[in-house]
Design an enzyme around this catalytic site. Structure first.
Site, PDB file in Angstrom:
ATOM      1  N   THR A  69       0.899  -1.222  -0.068  1.00 32.35           N
ATOM      2  CA  THR A  69       0.001   0.130   0.111  1.00 32.35           C
ATOM      3  C   THR A  69       0.954   1.238   0.086  1.00 32.35           C
ATOM      4  OG1 THR A  69      -1.993   1.030   1.010  1.00 32.35           O
ATOM      5  CG2 THR A  69      -0.312   0.078   2.709  1.00 32.35           C
ATOM      6  N   LYS A  73       3.630   1.450  -3.872  1.00 37.02           N
ATOM      7  CA  LYS A  73       3.228   0.782  -4.974  1.00 37.02           C
ATOM      8  C   LYS A  73       3.931   0.677  -6.145  1.00 37.02           C
ATOM      9  CE  LYS A  73      -2.007   0.506  -3.659  1.00 37.02           C
ATOM     10  NZ  LYS A  73      -3.214   0.398  -3.780  1.00 37.02           N
ATOM     11  N   ASN A  94      -0.037  -3.817  -6.041  1.00 35.88           N
ATOM     12  CA  ASN A  94      -0.292  -3.973  -4.559  1.00 35.88           C
ATOM     13  C   ASN A  94      -0.514  -5.446  -3.966  1.00 35.88           C
ATOM     14  OD1 ASN A  94      -2.641  -5.109  -5.927  1.00 35.88           O
ATOM     15  ND2 ASN A  94      -4.137  -4.228  -4.638  1.00 35.88           N
ATOM     16  N   TYR A 231     -12.921   5.085   2.128  1.00 32.86           N
ATOM     17  CA  TYR A 231     -13.781   4.099   2.782  1.00 32.86           C
ATOM     18  C   TYR A 231     -14.469   4.838   3.607  1.00 32.86           C
ATOM     19  CZ  TYR A 231      -9.595   1.397   1.584  1.00 32.86           C
ATOM     20  OH  TYR A 231      -8.510   0.894   0.667  1.00 32.86           O
ATOM     21  N   GLN A 257     -10.483  -6.724  -3.947  1.00 33.57           N
ATOM     22  CA  GLN A 257      -9.012  -6.648  -4.463  1.00 33.57           C
ATOM     23  C   GLN A 257      -8.317  -7.442  -3.375  1.00 33.57           C
ATOM     24  OE1 GLN A 257      -6.056  -5.285  -2.552  1.00 33.57           O
ATOM     25  NE2 GLN A 257      -7.455  -4.752  -0.741  1.00 33.57           N
TER      26      GLN A 257
END
Length: 281
Positions: A69, A73, A94, A231, A257
């Site tokens: 993360t 990346k 990732n 989020y 993911q």
């Protein structure tokens, strides 16, 4: 199922800086436990200057796989043995799988975004999209949409240079890419809202409640589908809800993911319902 550590326990994890806030250890470990896989998933705080050594540590410690993360990346690509097709286009990874010291990098963000989108939009290819932002997250979203065969994407960014770079980088992905992706100045978004079905924010705007809006959110119409990969219920999503739109935050993308990464590592179908239940808690 209780977690027991022994000499056969396999180790997975996530590299990031910061990383303590990550939700991945909770739902990935739950997936291992549900399928009775003897494994743990741990967060590893990796400073940028330590990334190379950390990647070599994957080999040295026989860590089976890691997620990557921010802010690693893109930089991590320098230290792996092989990259998957989507990584070549997106320019970021990732997920890393370790097979006897041979590290292959993947990007499951594009898959995660599309699978999340399917929850609220059955037919993807015949819709017109506005994608806001031209960073790494945007490239994953764009890759997913193009692979789905969408015909029109308005790509809005403060600097159009980045949008044009994406078009150039994706030219081998689809020979009609210049017809599919239309660069749009950020301050002209409202002009194009009437032409799109789906609005997607891939920027960090909205993470802070005091952030200025990307455009006049009152111009959103009930027919629009609105997605923010952050989020939380951002100001953009609150307005979409107020307008009666279908909307989605970044949790489905995170879920899928992660599920794809789990399948890459283990070769087993991810227990998505279990992972979702834990994530929502």
């Amino acid at each position: 199922m209780k977690l027991f550590i022994n000499g056969k326990t396999e180790v997975y994890g996530i590299f990031g800086y910061p990383v303590k806030h990550s939700k991945s250890p909770v739902f990935q470990t739950a997936a291992f436990q549900h399928l009775k896989i003897n494994a743990v998933y741990l967060p590893f705080t990796v400073k940028p200057e330590d990334l190379e050594r950390a990647v070599y540590g994957i080999r040295a410690l026989s860590i089976k796989g890691v997620n990557i993360t921010v802010p690693h990346k893109e930089e991590v690509l320098k230290y792996v043995n092989e990259v998957s097709e989507e990584v070549k286009y997106i320019g970021a990874a990732n997920t890393i799988k370790n097979v006897d010291g041979y590290l292959k990098a993947y990007n499951t963000d594009a898959y995660g975004f599309i699978e999340g989108l399917r929850e609220i939009l059955a037919q993807i290819h015949n819709k017109r999209f506005l994608v806001i932002g031209a960073g790494g997250a945007s490239r994953a979203v764009l890759y997913g949409l193009i692979k789905e065969g969408v015909q029109k994407i308005y790509l809005a960014n403060r600097t159009l240079k980045k949008a044009h770079e994406i078009i150039q980088d994706f030219s081998n992905l689809n020979r009609f890419i210049k017809d599919i992706i239309v660069p749009v100045p950020l301050n002209d978004i409202e002009t194009f809202l009437k032409d799109v079905d789906v609005i997607i924010n891939t920027t960090s705007v909205g993470l802070n409640d005091k952030d200025k809006p990307l455009f006049d959110y009152d111009k959103i119409e009930k027919r629009h589908i609105v997605i923010d990969i952050i989020y939380k219920k951002t100001a953009l999503l609150k307005k979409a809800e107020e307008k009666g739109c279908l909307w989605q935050d970044g949790l489905p993308m995170l879920l899928y993911q992660g599920a794809k990464a789990f399948e890459i590592w283990t070769g087993k179908k991810a227990p998505v319902d279990i992972m979702r239940e834990i994530l929502l808690k």
